[in-house]
Design an enzyme around this catalytic site. Structure first.
Site, PDB file in Angstrom:
ATOM      1  N   ASP A   8       0.868  -1.178   0.000  1.00 22.05           N
ATOM      2  CA  ASP A   8       0.000   0.000   0.000  1.00 22.05           C
ATOM      3  C   ASP A   8       0.907   1.232   0.000  1.00 22.05           C
ATOM      4  OD1 ASP A   8       0.925   0.288   2.609  1.00 22.05           O
ATOM      5  OD2 ASP A   8      -1.058   0.399   3.532  1.00 22.05           O
ATOM      6  N   HIS A   9       0.304   2.407   0.213  1.00 24.79           N
ATOM      7  CA  HIS A   9       1.097   3.647   0.197  1.00 24.79           C
ATOM      8  C   HIS A   9       2.151   3.653   1.309  1.00 24.79           C
ATOM      9  CE1 HIS A   9      -2.379   4.044   2.779  1.00 24.79           C
ATOM     10  NE2 HIS A   9      -1.774   5.001   3.463  1.00 24.79           N
ATOM     11  N   CYS A  71       3.242  -3.131   4.016  1.00 26.27           N
ATOM     12  CA  CYS A  71       2.412  -1.972   4.373  1.00 26.27           C
ATOM     13  C   CYS A  71       3.117  -1.252   5.519  1.00 26.27           C
ATOM     14  CB  CYS A  71       0.963  -2.369   4.697  1.00 26.27           C
ATOM     15  SG  CYS A  71       0.700  -3.294   6.219  1.00 26.27           S
ATOM     16  N   GLY A  72       2.442  -0.360   6.205  1.00 23.40           N
ATOM     17  CA  GLY A  72       3.126   0.404   7.250  1.00 23.40           C
ATOM     18  C   GLY A  72       3.692  -0.489   8.340  1.00 23.40           C
ATOM     19  N   THR A  73       2.835  -1.349   8.887  1.00 25.29           N
ATOM     20  CA  THR A  73       3.275  -2.292   9.926  1.00 25.29           C
ATOM     21  C   THR A  73       3.551  -3.682   9.379  1.00 25.29           C
ATOM     22  OG1 THR A  73       0.990  -2.902  10.334  1.00 25.29           O
ATOM     23  CG2 THR A  73       1.899  -1.123  11.712  1.00 25.29           C
ATOM     24  N   ILE A  75       1.174  -5.650   9.139  1.00 29.32           N
ATOM     25  CA  ILE A  75       0.115  -6.463   9.773  1.00 29.32           C
ATOM     26  C   ILE A  75      -1.103  -6.589   8.850  1.00 29.32           C
ATOM     27  CG2 ILE A  75      -1.483  -6.626  11.719  1.00 29.32           C
ATOM     28  CD1 ILE A  75       0.659  -5.137  13.419  1.00 29.32           C
ATOM     29  N   HIS A 104      10.454 -23.895   8.660  1.00 30.59           N
ATOM     30  CA  HIS A 104       9.432 -24.589   9.456  1.00 30.59           C
ATOM     31  C   HIS A 104       8.021 -24.422   8.918  1.00 30.59           C
ATOM     32  CE1 HIS A 104      11.923 -25.012  13.451  1.00 30.59           C
ATOM     33  NE2 HIS A 104      12.597 -25.395  12.370  1.00 30.59           N
ATOM     34  N   ARG A 115       7.162   0.912   8.234  1.00 33.59           N
ATOM     35  CA  ARG A 115       7.293   1.918   9.291  1.00 33.59           C
ATOM     36  C   ARG A 115       7.930   1.319  10.548  1.00 33.59           C
ATOM     37  NH1 ARG A 115       1.207   4.102   8.043  1.00 33.59           N
ATOM     38  NH2 ARG A 115       1.736   5.310   6.182  1.00 33.59           N
ATOM     39  N   ARG A 138       8.860 -33.361  10.190  1.00 34.01           N
ATOM     40  CA  ARG A 138       7.751 -33.076  11.110  1.00 34.01           C
ATOM     41  C   ARG A 138       7.041 -31.770  10.760  1.00 34.01           C
ATOM     42  NH1 ARG A 138      12.409 -31.497  13.523  1.00 34.01           N
ATOM     43  NH2 ARG A 138      12.425 -29.581  14.753  1.00 34.01           N
ATOM     44  N   HIS A 139       7.773 -30.880  10.105  1.00 33.43           N
ATOM     45  CA  HIS A 139       7.165 -29.593   9.750  1.00 33.43           C
ATOM     46  C   HIS A 139       6.142 -29.769   8.619  1.00 33.43           C
ATOM     47  CE1 HIS A 139      10.032 -27.866  12.421  1.00 33.43           C
ATOM     48  NE2 HIS A 139      11.030 -28.401  11.737  1.00 33.43           N
ATOM     49  N   ARG A 142       2.796 -30.497  10.046  1.00 32.05           N
ATOM     50  CA  ARG A 142       2.155 -29.304  10.626  1.00 32.05           C
ATOM     51  C   ARG A 142       1.606 -28.375   9.539  1.00 32.05           C
ATOM     52  NH1 ARG A 142       7.254 -29.260  14.717  1.00 32.05           N
ATOM     53  NH2 ARG A 142       6.459 -30.921  16.040  1.00 32.05           N
TER      54      ARG A 142
HETATM   55  C1  RB5 Z   1      -1.955   2.812   6.375  1.00 33.86           C
HETATM   56  O1  RB5 Z   1      -2.002   4.039   7.011  1.00 33.86           O
HETATM   57  C2  RB5 Z   1      -1.632   1.709   7.392  1.00 33.86           C
HETATM   58  O2  RB5 Z   1      -2.754   1.484   8.194  1.00 33.86           O
HETATM   59  C3  RB5 Z   1      -1.212   0.448   6.692  1.00 33.86           C
HETATM   60  O3  RB5 Z   1      -0.075   0.709   5.927  1.00 33.86           O
HETATM   61  C4  RB5 Z   1      -0.849  -0.720   7.568  1.00 33.86           C
HETATM   62  O4  RB5 Z   1       0.058  -0.365   8.565  1.00 33.86           O
HETATM   63  C5  RB5 Z   1      -1.973  -1.514   8.071  1.00 33.86           C
HETATM   64  O5  RB5 Z   1      -1.812  -2.574   8.719  1.00 33.86           O
END
Ligand code: RB5
Length: 156
Positions: A8-9, A71-73, A75, A104, A115, A138-139, A142
Site C-alpha cells: 500500500d502507500h 504496508c506500514g506495519t 500487519i 518450518h 514503518r 515433522r514440519h 504441521r
Molecule cells: C496505512 O495508514 C496503514 O494502516 C497500513 O499501511 C498498515 O500499517 C496496516 O496494517
C-alpha cells in the site's frame, strides 16, 4: 524464480527499495528472480487488502513462486494475504524469523512493515527468506494441518 511484490502507500518506498536490491540478493543465493510488481505505484493513499490479495492470488494461481507484501506495519497486508487459501504469509522483523518462516512454516509470502523495519534490515530479511528452504519432516505434517484448517472452511 518469479516473485510477486505489492504494497500500500505506507509500504510503497520500501517496495521500491526491495525491487532495487532483490535481484542482487537473490543472485547471491544462486537464484535469478523475475519480479512482478503488482502496485501500488505511488504514495497516494490506497487500501492494503487490495494489494495483499493481488499478491496472494498471483502465488496461488502460480503466476509467481513467492510473494512479498509491504504496508506500514506489515500487519494489515499479511492478514489480507493469509485470507487467501494456500497462502502462508509471514510477517518478519528479524532474519531468524525469516529463515524459520521458510524452514518450518514453508511460508510462501514474506510480509514487511515499512514503518517498523528499516531498509537495511529489510534487505537482510529478504536475503534470509530467499536463501532458506522448507525442511519438511515433522514440519510437513504441521503445514498439512494448516491446509486442513482451510479445508474445514474456518479460514478465508
Ligand atoms: C496505512 O495508514 C496503514 O494502516 C497500513 O499501511 C498498515 O500499517 C496496516 O496494517
Amino acid at each position: 524464480m518469479k516473485i510477486a511484490i505489492g504494497s500500500d502507500h505506507g509500504g510503497f518506498r520500501l517496495k521500491e527499495e526491495i525491487r532495487g536490491f532483490l535481484a542482487e540478493e537473490m543472485e547471491l543465493a544462486g537464484v535469478k528472480p523475475e519480479v512482478i510488481d503488482m502496485g501500488t505505484f505511488s504514495e497516494d493513499s490506497v487500501d492494503y487488502p487490495e494489494f495483499g490479495v493481488k499478491v496472494a492470488k498471483a502465488v496461488v494461481d502460480r503466476e509467481a513462486d513467492f510473494g512479498i507484501v509491504v504496508c506500514g506495519t506489515g500487519i494489515g497486508i499479511s492478514i489480507a494475504a493469509n485470507k487467501v487459501p494456500g497462502i502462508r504469509a509471514a510477517l518478519c522483523g528479524d532474519t531468524f524469523s525469516a529463515r524459520m518462516a521458510r524452514e518450518h512454516n514453508d511460508a510462501n509470502v514474506l510480509a514487511l512493515g515499512a514503518r517498523v523495519t528499516g531498509p537495511g534490515l529489510a534487505r537482510d530479511i529478504v536475503a534470509a527468506f530467499f536463501s532458506s528452504a522448507f525442511a519438511g519432516g515433522r514440519h510437513a505434517r504441521r503445514v498439512d494441518m494448516l491446509r486442513a484448517i482451510e479445508g474445514q472452511g474456518t479460514q478465508g
